[in-house]
Write a protein that holds these residues in place. Structure first.
Motif, mmCIF file in Angstrom:
data_model
loop_
_atom_site.group_PDB
_atom_site.id
_atom_site.type_symbol
_atom_site.label_atom_id
_atom_site.label_comp_id
_atom_site.label_asym_id
_atom_site.label_seq_id
_atom_site.Cartn_x
_atom_site.Cartn_y
_atom_site.Cartn_z
ATOM 1 N N SER A 214 15.267 12.587 -16.536
ATOM 2 C CA SER A 214 14.640 11.528 -15.761
ATOM 3 C C SER A 214 13.148 11.797 -15.574
ATOM 4 C CB SER A 214 15.321 11.420 -14.390
ATOM 5 O OG SER A 214 14.686 10.452 -13.584
ATOM 6 N N ILE A 215 12.805 13.047 -15.270
ATOM 7 C CA ILE A 215 11.403 13.409 -15.056
ATOM 8 C C ILE A 215 10.609 13.297 -16.355
ATOM 9 C CG2 ILE A 215 9.885 15.368 -14.491
ATOM 10 C CD1 ILE A 215 11.991 16.165 -12.380
ATOM 11 N N ILE A 267 27.965 3.986 -10.321
ATOM 12 C CA ILE A 267 27.278 4.397 -11.544
ATOM 13 C C ILE A 267 25.974 5.146 -11.260
ATOM 14 C CG2 ILE A 267 28.241 2.453 -12.835
ATOM 15 C CD1 ILE A 267 25.370 1.220 -12.716
ATOM 16 N N ASN A 268 25.432 5.025 -10.030
ATOM 17 C CA ASN A 268 24.147 5.677 -9.761
ATOM 18 C C ASN A 268 24.285 7.180 -9.526
ATOM 19 O OD1 ASN A 268 25.425 5.286 -7.315
ATOM 20 N ND2 ASN A 268 23.585 4.666 -6.205
ATOM 21 N N ALA A 269 25.498 7.696 -9.769
ATOM 22 C CA ALA A 269 25.698 9.141 -9.737
ATOM 23 C C ALA A 269 25.765 9.703 -11.151
ATOM 24 C CB ALA A 269 26.985 9.475 -8.978
ATOM 25 N N HIS A 270 25.424 8.888 -12.140
ATOM 26 C CA HIS A 270 25.559 9.302 -13.537
ATOM 27 C C HIS A 270 24.217 9.294 -14.266
ATOM 28 C CE1 HIS A 270 29.993 9.398 -13.618
ATOM 29 N NE2 HIS A 270 29.883 8.469 -12.674
ATOM 30 N N GLY A 271 24.172 10.089 -15.336
ATOM 31 C CA GLY A 271 22.938 10.282 -16.075
ATOM 32 C C GLY A 271 22.319 9.007 -16.608
ATOM 33 N N VAL A 273 22.059 6.137 -15.298
ATOM 34 C CA VAL A 273 21.226 5.502 -14.266
ATOM 35 C C VAL A 273 20.041 6.387 -13.902
ATOM 36 C CG1 VAL A 273 21.160 4.676 -11.881
ATOM 37 C CG2 VAL A 273 23.104 4.093 -13.344
ATOM 38 N N LEU A 274 20.256 7.692 -13.812
ATOM 39 C CA LEU A 274 19.159 8.600 -13.473
ATOM 40 C C LEU A 274 18.027 8.507 -14.495
ATOM 41 C CD1 LEU A 274 21.029 11.816 -12.256
ATOM 42 C CD2 LEU A 274 20.284 9.828 -10.945
ATOM 43 N N VAL A 275 18.398 8.443 -15.772
ATOM 44 C CA VAL A 275 17.367 8.327 -16.811
ATOM 45 C C VAL A 275 16.751 6.929 -16.788
ATOM 46 C CG1 VAL A 275 16.864 8.534 -19.274
ATOM 47 C CG2 VAL A 275 18.518 10.073 -18.220
ATOM 48 N N ALA A 276 17.558 5.909 -16.517
ATOM 49 C CA ALA A 276 17.019 4.552 -16.373
ATOM 50 C C ALA A 276 16.026 4.494 -15.221
ATOM 51 C CB ALA A 276 18.160 3.554 -16.143
ATOM 52 N N LEU A 277 16.326 5.204 -14.137
ATOM 53 C CA LEU A 277 15.391 5.276 -13.012
ATOM 54 C C LEU A 277 14.124 6.038 -13.409
ATOM 55 C CD1 LEU A 277 17.891 5.995 -10.095
ATOM 56 C CD2 LEU A 277 16.598 3.881 -10.475
ATOM 57 N N GLY A 278 14.265 6.933 -14.375
ATOM 58 C CA GLY A 278 13.091 7.604 -14.924
ATOM 59 C C GLY A 278 12.191 6.618 -15.644
ATOM 60 N N THR A 333 20.267 -0.718 -18.982
ATOM 61 C CA THR A 333 20.458 -0.460 -17.550
ATOM 62 C C THR A 333 19.120 -0.532 -16.831
ATOM 63 O OG1 THR A 333 22.378 0.956 -18.027
ATOM 64 C CG2 THR A 333 21.331 1.215 -15.867
ATOM 65 N N TYR A 334 18.101 0.037 -17.435
ATOM 66 C CA TYR A 334 16.750 -0.043 -16.871
ATOM 67 C C TYR A 334 16.298 -1.499 -16.759
ATOM 68 C CZ TYR A 334 11.662 -0.402 -17.282
ATOM 69 O OH TYR A 334 10.348 -0.788 -17.133
ATOM 70 N N ASN A 335 16.548 -2.284 -17.805
ATOM 71 C CA ASN A 335 16.164 -3.703 -17.769
ATOM 72 C C ASN A 335 16.781 -4.418 -16.567
ATOM 73 O OD1 ASN A 335 14.810 -3.277 -20.152
ATOM 74 N ND2 ASN A 335 16.151 -4.566 -21.418
ATOM 75 N N LYS A 336 18.073 -4.155 -16.349
ATOM 76 C CA LYS A 336 18.772 -4.821 -15.239
ATOM 77 C C LYS A 336 18.205 -4.362 -13.891
ATOM 78 C CE LYS A 336 21.556 -7.403 -15.112
ATOM 79 N NZ LYS A 336 21.541 -8.872 -14.827
#
Length: 364
Positions: A214-215, A267-271, A273-278, A333-336
């Motif tokens: 994510s970072i 789903i926000n406990a999974h990679g 989403v974490l990478v999408a949040l990145g 996921t990032y798009n959404k």
């Protein structure tokens, strides 16, 4: 006595499987000369080693050149087809190992290290007199050498990516990832710093490798890239904002929800989403959006439950309801997420979404 000219190494004699072997310190200059690459035209059944993967060489070479005061290599393992004479000092297993120059040497383990050493010497001649340990065995034929290769590699287990990040005290991104996890109480308590995949009943929510990924996305940087103070400050503030916002994460921290239930139901406990949040962080950082915390607060308006097929099916979730981990799933996921918190998609993002929608309709 070895006839003719020979290599002479200080060595230690040992016994394995009732046969002698020897450990010697070899100058890097010698390594590049006595061990040659295998003939790639030889059929695999007549080789005792795999073909050299040349794409690996630049990375290993760069590791040596960029870290002349701290690089470290494990021993090479080699078979010698030729007379070997070991002369002990008194009645000890310390002595001198003599090997004819005409002997044939076969690397059973470490051919990529050897090739990288050869390339590094072309760049930095000062490495010539540094040494690497070599374990020498008597060559007892092709089948024996092939079995040695199989035995040396069958029990090798790659470390997890998380462990690689945890123990990397040189790469700026690894250092920043560890600093973020250490500095934010929620991450420190609920990040597994060893595993890449969490077991069903793990008490953790995240893995270090997912935080790190994510970072990397936030900064748009890769291993070895430099990080300035602005980069570090944004990443730290961004992750603090996420941890102060995500309701499900805070529920786990407050013991109102178990980590296993969080991963099972949201789903926000999974990679993915974490990478999408990145990626979202990268958008906010690159566009210098000052009020980005207001947008982060909007993340709590999103339904992160795995039962929310309308938003996540074909994105973070497969049609079967399992977590989707591929690169396209992350981008979708990032798009959404971007759309749900009030940002417009760019043309490329719109195209990717349209492709997903068209594909979903074709499957129905």
């Amino acid at each position: 006595m070895v006839k003719g000219f020979s290599y002479s190494f200080p060595a230690i004699r040992g016994i394995q499987a009732k046969e002698e072997y020897y450990v010697a310190m070899c100058p890097l200059e010698v390594i590049s000369k006595i061990f040659q690459s295998i003939d790639e035209d030889f059929p695999p059944e007549f080789r005792a080693q795999r073909i050299l993967n040349k794409s690996r060489i630049p990375e290993i070479t760069g590791y040596i050149i960029n870290n002349p005061d701290s690089y470290v290599f494990s021993s090479l393992t080699a078979s010698v087809d030729g007379d070997i004479i070991f002369t002990p000092f008194s009645e000890t297993d310390l002595g001198t190992l003599q090997i004819p120059i005409k002997a044939k040497f076969l690397i059973n383990d470490g051919q990529h290290r050897r090739a990288a050493i050869e390339e590094a010497l072309k760049i930095n001649k000062e490495l010539e007199n540094e040494t690497i340990s070599v374990v020498f065995f008597k060559d007892n034929g092709l089948k024996k050498s092939q079995q040695m290769f199989a035995d040396l590699n069958k029990h090798a287990v790659n470390t997890t990516k998380s462990i690689g990040i945890l123990y990397d005290n040189r790469d700026p991104l690894a250092l920043l990832s560890k600093k973020v996890v250490e500095s934010i109480p929620l991450l420190k308590r609920f990040t597994d710093q060893e595993a890449d995949n969490l077991s069903k009943y793990s008490p953790r929510i995240f893995t270090l490798t997912n935080i790190h990924s994510s970072i990397c996305c936030i900064l748009g940087k890769k291993k070895g890239d430099k990080i300035n103070k602005n980069d570090e400050k944004f990443v730290m503030d961004y992750w603090k904002a996420l941890c102060n916002t995500m309701h499900e994460w805070k529920q786990v921290q407050d013991k109102a929800l178990s980590a296993s239930e969080c991963r099972k139901d949201y789903i926000n406990a999974h990679g993915v989403v974490l990478v999408a949040l990145g990626h979202l962080g990268n958008y906010l950082y690159c566009n210098n959006i000052q009020e980005y915390v207001e947008y982060i607060n909007c993340l709590n308006k999103i339904d992160w439950s795995r039962s929310n097929n309308k938003d996540w099916n074909g994105r973070a979730l497969t049609p079967k309801g399992t977590i989707n981990k591929n690169t396209t799933a992350i981008r979708l996921t990032y798009n959404k997420i971007k759309h749900l918190i009030g940002f417009k998609l760019d043309e490329q993002e719109k195209t990717l979404d349209e492709m997903m929608i068209n594909q979903s309709e074709a499957q129905q």
